[in-house]
Design an enzyme around this catalytic site. Structure first.
Site, PDB file in Angstrom:
ATOM      1  N   LYS A   3     -34.394 -15.732 -21.706  1.00  0.00           N
ATOM      2  CA  LYS A   3     -34.772 -14.432 -22.268  1.00  0.00           C
ATOM      3  C   LYS A   3     -33.594 -13.859 -23.037  1.00  0.00           C
ATOM      4  CE  LYS A   3     -36.070  -9.851 -20.534  1.00  0.00           C
ATOM      5  NZ  LYS A   3     -36.663  -9.164 -19.391  1.00  0.00           N
ATOM      6  N   ASP A  17     -43.484  -1.554 -12.522  1.00  0.00           N
ATOM      7  CA  ASP A  17     -44.266  -2.053 -13.662  1.00  0.00           C
ATOM      8  C   ASP A  17     -45.025  -3.316 -13.273  1.00  0.00           C
ATOM      9  OD1 ASP A  17     -45.220  -1.990 -16.282  1.00  0.00           O
ATOM     10  OD2 ASP A  17     -43.622  -3.288 -17.015  1.00  0.00           O
ATOM     11  N   ALA A  36     -40.117  -7.813 -21.240  1.00  0.00           N
ATOM     12  CA  ALA A  36     -39.627  -6.439 -21.382  1.00  0.00           C
ATOM     13  C   ALA A  36     -38.295  -6.501 -22.132  1.00  0.00           C
ATOM     14  CB  ALA A  36     -39.442  -5.816 -20.009  1.00  0.00           C
TER      15      ALA A  36
END
Length: 357
Positions: free
Chosen positions: A49, A141, A30
């Site tokens: 990330k 999510d 994401a």
């Protein structure tokens, strides 16, 4: 001052501290690119990330701040944990977490799962959700691709970038459609931790069947597929729909009866069917909770009430309604990162004293 090294990954510059080597692309998470790397300090493999341009807009800065705060706060065996964080000279932010070899989406597309794996994975999802929900956090999510698994079948929930407070006025267009709870699709407001239970139910069904349970092509088709299996929602649920257009659409659908899940899942245990029935309920308030699911007969082989912890304190969402300029978010972010490193240094000092080094 940490020394930084640069590498090009998929045309993106990764600017990381020299502590990390052997960068390999893993995929897009994401709002950022994820690479695996070797942590030369601990000799462990990690995931890094990159949050690209986190200070480009107030919305992105706030979202990054939220994810950082959540990663710092949530400490549980079934939730991904932060092992390092830094801001590069180019002002990109890098989150470093433990690396797990695969995710549930990849596992499900490669082969059918045996019963004991389905049970163990669902148990760990519910154990993680019990903790997350007790902290006052809704993931929002949950889907197979953000449920990570290693070679020992240890499972961790990740990607809390979309997570929100348990807020009675939540607004909606969030999780990947197949796993999205009907109250997100129908009301566009007022949803809570129960949305994660619905998503977990869809994931459970996919583990049993090997394919998505509700593969809708769009919102309308998605809801139609759900009603084919679960029947028309009860009137008291329909009456909570806030949008007149949505209400008109739902009332225009043909009346359908709920189908027995045992007819669809012919090879599943009766206890698996019973738990799934309790997860896939239209009325969120009648949906089973994570704590109740852990005590269900289907999860008996793994259930241990003495080893299913809740959060020590609720997550502080006070920042979430703040509408601040980028520079303020940046100062707050730097402060959180400094706090993280100071806390880590303190823990290391305590460890050294304890081990007599």
């Amino acid at each position: 001052m940490a020394e930084f090294v640069r590498a090009q990954i998929f045309g993106t510059t990764f600017e990381i501290t020299s502590r990390y080597s052997d960068l390999q692309p893993v995929g897009m998470g994401a709002f950022g690119l994820v690479c695996s790397a070797r942590d030369q300090l601990t000799n462990q493999n990690v995931a890094i990330k990159k949050i690209m341009k986190p200070f480009s807009t107030p919305v992105l800065a706030k979202r990054t701040y939220r994810e950082l705060k959540l990663l710092k706060h949530l400490k549980h065996e079934n939730v991904i944990s932060l092992s390092d964080i830094f801001i590069s000279p180019l002002e990109d932010i890098y989150f470093v977490t433990e690396l797990l070899g695969t995710d549930l989406h990849r596992l499900l597309t490669s082969r059918p799962l045996e019963k004991q794996f389905i049970q163990y994975f669902l148990y760990q999802i519910m154990r993680g959700l019990k903790y997350v929900h007790s902290a006052g956090v809704v993931h929002r999510d949950l889907k197979p691709s953000n449920i990570l698994v290693n070679e020992n079948c240890d499972l961790k929930i990740c990607d809390f970038g979309l997570a929100r407070i348990q807020d009675p006025q939540m607004t909606g267009y969030v999780s990947t459609r197949y796993y999205r709870a009907p109250e997100i699709m129908l009301t566009w407001q007022k949803y809570d931790v129960e949305v994660d239970i619905w998503s977990a139910g869809c994931i459970f069904a996919e583990m049993l069947e090997g394919k998505p349970l509700f593969p809708g092509k769009d919102h309308v088709n998605q809801f139609s597929i759900i009603t084919e299996l679960l029947g028309t929602p009860p009137d008291d649920v329909i009456n909570t729909i806030a949008s007149e257009n949505t209400l008109r659409f739902v009332k225009s659908l043909p009346k359908r009866e709920r189908q027995p899940l045992k007819n669809k899942f012919k090879n599943a245990d009766p206890s698996a069917i019973d738990l799934l029935e309790r997860m896939l309920v239209f009325d969120p308030k009648k949906r089973i909770t994570a704590t109740e699911a852990l005590a269900h007969e289907y999860l008996t082989p793994y259930h241990d009430p003495t080893d299913e912890p809740i959060a020590e304190e609720k997550f502080d969402w006070s920042f979430n309604d703040a509408d601040l300029p980028v520079d303020t978010w940046k100062i707050m972010m730097y402060s959180e990162i400094l706090d993280y490193h100071n806390a880590e240094a303190g823990m290391q000092q305590m460890d050294d004293q304890f081990t007599g080094q």
